[in-house]
Structures are given as C-alpha cells and as structure tokens.
Design a protein around this motif. Structure first.
Motif, mmCIF file in Angstrom:
data_model
loop_
_atom_site.group_PDB
_atom_site.id
_atom_site.type_symbol
_atom_site.label_atom_id
_atom_site.label_comp_id
_atom_site.label_asym_id
_atom_site.label_seq_id
_atom_site.Cartn_x
_atom_site.Cartn_y
_atom_site.Cartn_z
ATOM 1 N N SER A 211 8.122 6.707 3.916
ATOM 2 C CA SER A 211 7.563 7.386 2.737
ATOM 3 C C SER A 211 8.290 8.694 2.501
ATOM 4 O O SER A 211 8.609 9.046 1.369
ATOM 5 C CB SER A 211 6.093 7.738 2.942
ATOM 6 O OG SER A 211 5.354 6.617 3.098
ATOM 7 N N GLU B 192 2.329 1.810 -3.379
ATOM 8 C CA GLU B 192 1.331 2.296 -4.334
ATOM 9 C C GLU B 192 1.008 3.761 -4.112
ATOM 10 O O GLU B 192 0.875 4.532 -5.057
ATOM 11 C CB GLU B 192 0.063 1.451 -4.238
ATOM 12 C CG GLU B 192 0.072 0.384 -5.315
ATOM 13 C CD GLU B 192 -0.854 -0.774 -5.011
ATOM 14 O OE1 GLU B 192 -1.842 -0.569 -4.283
ATOM 15 O OE2 GLU B 192 -0.547 -1.892 -5.488
ATOM 16 N N SER B 193 0.910 4.140 -2.830
ATOM 17 C CA SER B 193 0.570 5.552 -2.590
ATOM 18 C C SER B 193 1.736 6.449 -3.032
ATOM 19 O O SER B 193 1.531 7.549 -3.529
ATOM 20 C CB SER B 193 0.128 5.778 -1.151
ATOM 21 O OG SER B 193 1.195 6.198 -0.382
ATOM 22 N N GLN C 243 -7.985 3.356 7.649
ATOM 23 C CA GLN C 243 -8.586 4.220 6.625
ATOM 24 C C GLN C 243 -10.107 4.175 6.709
ATOM 25 O O GLN C 243 -10.783 5.183 6.684
ATOM 26 C CB GLN C 243 -8.133 3.699 5.267
ATOM 27 C CG GLN C 243 -7.871 4.779 4.250
ATOM 28 C CD GLN C 243 -6.572 5.494 4.569
ATOM 29 O OE1 GLN C 243 -5.713 4.919 5.209
ATOM 30 N NE2 GLN C 243 -6.473 6.736 4.184
ATOM 31 N N GLN D 61 0.846 -1.209 0.000
ATOM 32 C CA GLN D 61 0.000 0.000 0.000
ATOM 33 C C GLN D 61 0.875 1.250 0.000
ATOM 34 O O GLN D 61 0.605 2.220 -0.706
ATOM 35 C CB GLN D 61 -0.861 0.019 1.264
ATOM 36 C CG GLN D 61 -2.243 -0.540 1.039
ATOM 37 C CD GLN D 61 -3.024 -0.603 2.346
ATOM 38 O OE1 GLN D 61 -2.721 0.123 3.302
ATOM 39 N NE2 GLN D 61 -4.012 -1.466 2.374
ATOM 40 N N LEU D 62 1.949 1.199 0.796
ATOM 41 C CA LEU D 62 2.858 2.357 0.876
ATOM 42 C C LEU D 62 3.479 2.634 -0.506
ATOM 43 O O LEU D 62 3.493 3.762 -0.991
ATOM 44 C CB LEU D 62 3.935 2.067 1.915
ATOM 45 C CG LEU D 62 4.959 3.139 2.194
ATOM 46 C CD1 LEU D 62 5.256 3.196 3.688
ATOM 47 C CD2 LEU D 62 6.260 2.913 1.475
ATOM 48 N N ARG E 221 3.745 5.754 -5.526
ATOM 49 C CA ARG E 221 3.654 5.764 -6.987
ATOM 50 C C ARG E 221 2.599 6.796 -7.417
ATOM 51 O O ARG E 221 2.850 7.624 -8.298
ATOM 52 C CB ARG E 221 3.245 4.367 -7.464
ATOM 53 C CG ARG E 221 3.288 4.220 -8.924
ATOM 54 C CD ARG E 221 2.945 2.792 -9.355
ATOM 55 N NE ARG E 221 2.998 2.735 -10.787
ATOM 56 C CZ ARG E 221 2.071 3.198 -11.579
ATOM 57 N NH1 ARG E 221 0.976 3.740 -11.081
ATOM 58 N NH2 ARG E 221 2.206 3.136 -12.891
ATOM 59 N N ASN E 222 1.419 6.748 -6.749
ATOM 60 C CA ASN E 222 0.358 7.677 -7.139
ATOM 61 C C ASN E 222 0.746 9.125 -6.936
ATOM 62 O O ASN E 222 0.373 9.995 -7.706
ATOM 63 C CB ASN E 222 -0.925 7.383 -6.340
ATOM 64 C CG ASN E 222 -1.480 6.030 -6.712
ATOM 65 O OD1 ASN E 222 -1.145 5.504 -7.779
ATOM 66 N ND2 ASN E 222 -2.292 5.437 -5.838
ATOM 67 N N SER E 223 1.505 9.394 -5.857
ATOM 68 C CA SER E 223 1.815 10.823 -5.641
ATOM 69 C C SER E 223 2.927 11.307 -6.567
ATOM 70 O O SER E 223 3.046 12.499 -6.769
ATOM 71 C CB SER E 223 2.114 11.145 -4.181
ATOM 72 O OG SER E 223 2.730 10.093 -3.554
#
Ligand code: ADP
Length: 602
Positions: free
Chosen positions: A337, A300-301, A459, A297-298, A303-305
């Motif tokens: 992160s 992916e987040s 979340q 999850q870390l 990557r998205n940012s």
C-alpha cells in the motif's frame, strides 16, 4: 710424448685460432650492440615511467575534472610521442561515445553515435566488452569515428569497471598526413600505454568517488532544508487551527479545525515515517512482513484514501482491477500500500487540474501456488526528462531544484518504494514524456493463501469492545499531555491508571505496592530525575515479589533500533513508539491479561 708440430702445422693452427677469436669478437660486438639497444630501450622505458609518474602526480593534484582530463591527454602526447589524444565515456544505452576531452583533434563533434546494427555486425560490442584490455584498435566501426576526428592510427585502452564492463576509452593517435613523422609502433607502445591508462583510470575513479560523495552531501543538505519546510507547513496548520478552535464557540468551526489538525498531523507523521524508513534502509534493517491479505480490499482502501485528493484537483481517478475476487495473497500488504500510495500521491501532485490518474492492477501469470501481478500508475502530468529518470529513485533527490519550491516533498518516496519493490523481487520502471505524463510500473510475484478464509477477519476482532475493568496499570511520563492522551484513549476500557512523573516516582510506587498490584507499566525513556531505563533496572534488581515478572513496556518517542535494543537491554519487555497507536496498546494489555489473569484486583 706428443710429436712436434711442423712449422706449417703451427701456422695452420694459429690461423684457426685467429679465425675463432675474430668470430668471437664479431659475436661479442653483436651482443654488445644488442646490450646497448636494450640499455637504450630500458632508458627510454625508465624515462617514460618517470614521466608517467610526473603526470600521475599532476593528475592527482588536478583541481577539477576538466584539468584532470587535459592532464591525461597531455601526458599521452608527451610521453608516447603521439600527435593527438582523447578521453571518452561510453553510453551503452544510447550507443554513444561521448568525448570528455581531446587534444589536437580536427573534430568539433563531442558525441559520436554508433549505429547499433553496424556495431553488432562489425563485432564492435564483442570487441569492447571483451574483459581483456585491447591495445590497438582496428575495429572498422570505430575507425570511422577516428577518421572523423582526423586520425588514422590509434592505440586505445578501454576502462573496465569492477563489473568487467567498459565505461570509458583513452586513446592516442596520429593522422594520415603526419604518420611519417611519428614512429607508430603499437607493439612497443602497448605495455607502457596500458600502465599509464590504468594509473589514470584509477585517479579518475578517485575523482568520481569524491564527486559522488560531494553530490550526496549536497543532496542531503538540500534535503534537510526541504524537510524543515515540509515539517513547518503542517505544523503551521496544526498550531493555527488549534488557536482558531480555542477562540471559537462555533461547534462546526471547531470540528473543521479538528479535521484539519488530524489531516496535518497524519501528513507530519508520514514524513517522519519516511525519514525513519530511509534510515532503516541505510542501516540494512528494512524487512518485510508476511500476512495473508485480500488484494481487492487493499485496492479499495487505496482508492478511498486517494479519491478526495484527485477530486480536489478535478482529476479523473480510476482504479482498474483485473484480478479474481476470491483470491487471497501472502505478503506485506502495508508496504505494498505504501508503494502504491506514494506513486499515486506523486501522480496526483505532478498532474495539473482536470488531468487524469489511473492505477491498473492486472494478473500477469499464475499457477497453483503463486500469482504474478502487474501494478501501473499512469498520469497525464508534467512528465520527467529522460536524463532525470534514474536520479529520482535516489534518496533525497528530486527531478530538479524547482520541484520542492513548486510541489513540496522531500525526495524520499521513490527511493523507499524502489527498495520495497526490490525486496518483493520486482523493480519499478518509469516511462515518461515531458509535458504529457508518466507511467510507473512494476511486477511482483505473491504466494497464494490457499487456506480456508477465516470466519472472523482482523477488522472485526479489532472492533470488539475491550473491557479491562478491575485491572490497574502505571503510566510513567514526565509530559502531562502524554499521560492525558493515554488516559483518554483508554477511558472506554475502564482500566485504572496510576501516573508517575519520572522514573524514581514509578520505582517508589512499585516498591510500595503489594504483589500483583499492577498489570503492567508503560514507561517513557527520557524523563528528568530518573530515566525509564534506569528505573527499569532498579525495579528488576529490587526485592519486590513482582520485580522479575512485572511487564514493563517502553512508550517512547525514541524509535530507532538502538533505542529498542536499549530498553530491552535494560530489562523491559517491549517497545511502543510515539505517537501511540491505540490498537497496539490495547493488544499489549490484552496479552498481559492473558498471561496474568489473576491480576484483576477489584
Ligand atoms: P517527493 O515526491 O517527496 O519529491 P519522490 O521520491 O516520491 O519524492 O519523487 C522524487 C521526484 O520524482 C519528485 O520530486 C519529482 O521530481 C519526480 N516525480 C515522481 N513522480 C512523478 C510523476 N508522476 N510525474 C512527474 N515527476 C515525478
């Protein structure tokens, strides 16, 4: 009575006496000579030490490092009556002796490379690394260098720093051609030469410390100039976009402006956070949290940012993940992160359009309880010159002065990242080829979270709608917009909010309220008329039934550790930093409700 001696006996006796006296006289002469010799040697030593003292004073008042080095070399020639002198720095990484300064040397060379194999085979490394200072250097490897410098006999004194590592050499010597003109007696030179060199290394150390302090001061003032520029850029966007939005009737344009304002404010906040992090590090108050988290999850987040930034520069951006999906780890996911985002931000920033940036996360090793992961960020950007690779990890430092002009930045990111990775037990290494690209990599061992996965993740819990209807809070803040923000952020929770413009008004409102009227107070620190801490102290000292139990939480832009301590000392129960994270406010309210459920008053 003793029998009288005959005349002959008397003469014999006197002769023996005379012999003994003349033997004693001869011995006294030898002693006297030896005393005169000692006196002479003592005089020489005294005059050597007096001259050493003169040179130490001259060295001490040298106006720059170059003059200091020349003075030290002159001292060797003058005090020890040698032909030549030299000062070296040792660079173990490149196996080099670097000539800092030398007098009467034949060489034009300033850097002497020592073949590492030869170095090892001749035992040079062992010789130099011996913690005991050596006086007379006979190593054949170094002898080759002295020969290149025109010297055949040398006395060498290594400098040992406080980790018992040699970082310099001072030498005095004479050449083969002139050796008959000089009395080169290493056994006599050793002690005074050692004293002289130790004195001079001490002075060189002081010069270095002053130099470092000056450099740090210089880097800090450059940093403030950069920081001011870095703050103005997003501020300019925020102010500009606000003005455009104010004048516009077009909802789409207003929306665009709000998005831009949002991005710029986040950038501004991350700058401020960097400055706070560095100040925490300098205070030794930077700690890591321990949470269970999902690495996928870390990743992916992250990557998205980052993907949008890379796409804006038409760069290829990949996150390669070689790690089992179902494993959860224990550690500080936020800080991890932060490091990866900083490395990726730099990689994208320092890579031109159409280049490529990649984050690799791979498993290095694992056992039942832990896993060691390697993280590597690779780019095809401008690269970093070898001599700058150490410097970029220092706070406030950038590779060179053109960086801030061309790319912005403050030079804090890598210093913070290295510190975080250090706390996690790793170390960031950089490999780079100027003009081709860089690779920043580190490995960290994490504990595995072997407990059963939680049914509801955080979340989901956060997304649950908060309903605080029936509860009342007091917000004390002199700035109207701050009160407005908190009212808007909490609007959906239906909580009732009363406002006070300063500490005195807050105090009066509480004193005039019935018991249990307020669920909690959000109190600013700096306010006119009466500040938040004074108001809190007066509330706590009052006769009101809630005086001791009413939760008072500081909500303030004063976020240094001293500020947090100050509000706690004044009797507040907690501290929320501005800009306010709404989730923290919601959690604080929830906690109070849990503690005082009966405060629902209508
Ligand atoms: P900032 O990016 O704010 O300047 P950092 O501490 O993150 O501060 O980086 C320090 C310096 O290191 C940068 O200014 C740059 O000179 C150099 N640097 C960092 N990452 C890279 C990279 N991927 N490629 C080239 N230079 C880099």
């Amino acid at each position: 009575m003793l029998p009288e001696r005959s005349q002959e006996q008397e003469i014999e006796y006197l002769r023996a006496e005379l012999d003994s006296i003349s033997r004693k006289a001869a011995r006294s002469e030898v002693i006297a000579q030896s005393l005169r010799d000692t006196q002479h040697r003592l005089d020489l030593h005294i005059s050597k030490f007096a001259r050493m003292h003169d040179y130490a004073q001259r060295a001490f008042s040298a106006k720059d490092t170059q003059t200091l080095h020349t003075t030290i070399a002159e001292g060797i020639i003058d005090i020890f009556q040698l032909e030549a002198a030299a000062l070296f720095e040792i660079n173990f990484a490149d196996q080099q002796l670097i000539l800092l300064n030398g007098l009467n040397l034949e060489t034009e060379e300033t850097v002497f490379t020592l073949d590492p194999e030869e170095w090892k085979s001749q035992g040079f490394a062992g010789y130099l690394l011996s913690p005991k200072p050596q006086a007379y250097c006979e190593s054949p490897v170094t002898a080759k260098i002295w020969a290149e410098m025109g010297l055949s006999h040398v006395i060498v004194m290594p400098a040992l720093n406080n980790r018992q590592k040699i970082n310099g050499l001072i030498l005095g010597g004479i050449s083969e051609t002139n050796k008959d003109f000089y009395d080169f007696l290493p056994q006599e030179l050793t002690s005074p030469f050692m004293v002289y060199c130790q004195q001079m290394y001490g002075i060189m150390g002081l010069f270095e410390a002053v130099d470092q302090a000056n450099q740090a001061a210089h880097a800090k003032s450059r940093f403030f100039a950069n920081l001011s520029h870095e703050i103005r850029t997003p501020m300019n966007a925020i102010i500009g976009m606000t003005q455009i939005a104010e004048r516009s009737d077009d909802p789409e344009e207003i929306n665009r402006c709000i998005k831009q304002i949002n991005t710029s404010s986040k950038h501004l906040l991350s700058l401020i956070n960097d400055v706070l992090d560095i100040s925490k590090i300098e205070d030794g108050k930077f700690n890591l949290a321990r949470n269970a988290f999902d690495l996928r999850q870390l990743a992916e987040s992250i990557r998205n940012s980052m993907i949008q930034f890379a796409q804006n520069k038409s760069q290829t951006f990949d996150v390669d993940f070689h790690y089992p999906n179902n494993l959860r780890l224990i550690g500080d996911d936020m800080r991890l992160s932060q490091v990866l985002l900083n490395l990726l931000n730099n990689a994208i920033k320092f890579t031109p359009e159409n280049g490529s940036v990649k984050l690799d996360i791979s498993e290095f090793s694992q056992d039942h309880d832990s896993v060691t992961l390697q993280f590597a960020v690779t780019d095809t950007g401008i690269g970093i010159a070898p001599e700058l690779r150490e410097r970029i990890f220092k706070p406030f430092e950038q590779a060179d002065n053109t960086i801030s002009r061309n790319y912005g930045g403050t030079g804090l990111g890598l210093a913070i990242s290295q510190h975080i990775v250090g706390l996690m037990g790793g170390f960031i290494r950089v490999e780079s080829t100027p003009g081709k690209g860089s690779r920043f990599a580190f490995s960290v061992r994490f504990e595995k979270d072997n407990s059963l996965p939680q049914k509801k993740n955080e979340q989901q819990i956060k997304k649950e709608h908060a309903d605080f209807s029936g509860y009342k809070i007091l917000v004390a803040d002199d700035v109207k917009i701050n009160r407005l923000i908190i009212c808007s952020l909490l609007k959906d929770t239906h909580i009732t909010i009363e406002e006070a413009e300063n500490g005195k008004e807050a105090l009066e409102k509480i004193q005039n309220s019935p018991a249990g009227y307020y669920l909690l107070v959000l109190m600013d620190m700096q306010m006119p008329v009466m500040d938040g801490c004074t108001a809190t102290r007066m509330i706590r000292a009052s006769q009101h039934p809630d005086a001791k139990i009413l939760p008072i939480i500081a909500m303030t832009a004063n976020v240094f550790k001293e500020d947090v301590q100050e509000v706690l000392d004044a009797g507040m129960n907690g501290h929320i930093g501005k800009p306010v994270d709404i989730q923290i406010v919601l959690d604080t309210i929830k906690k109070s409700i849990k503690k005082y459920p009966a405060k629902k008053i209508f």
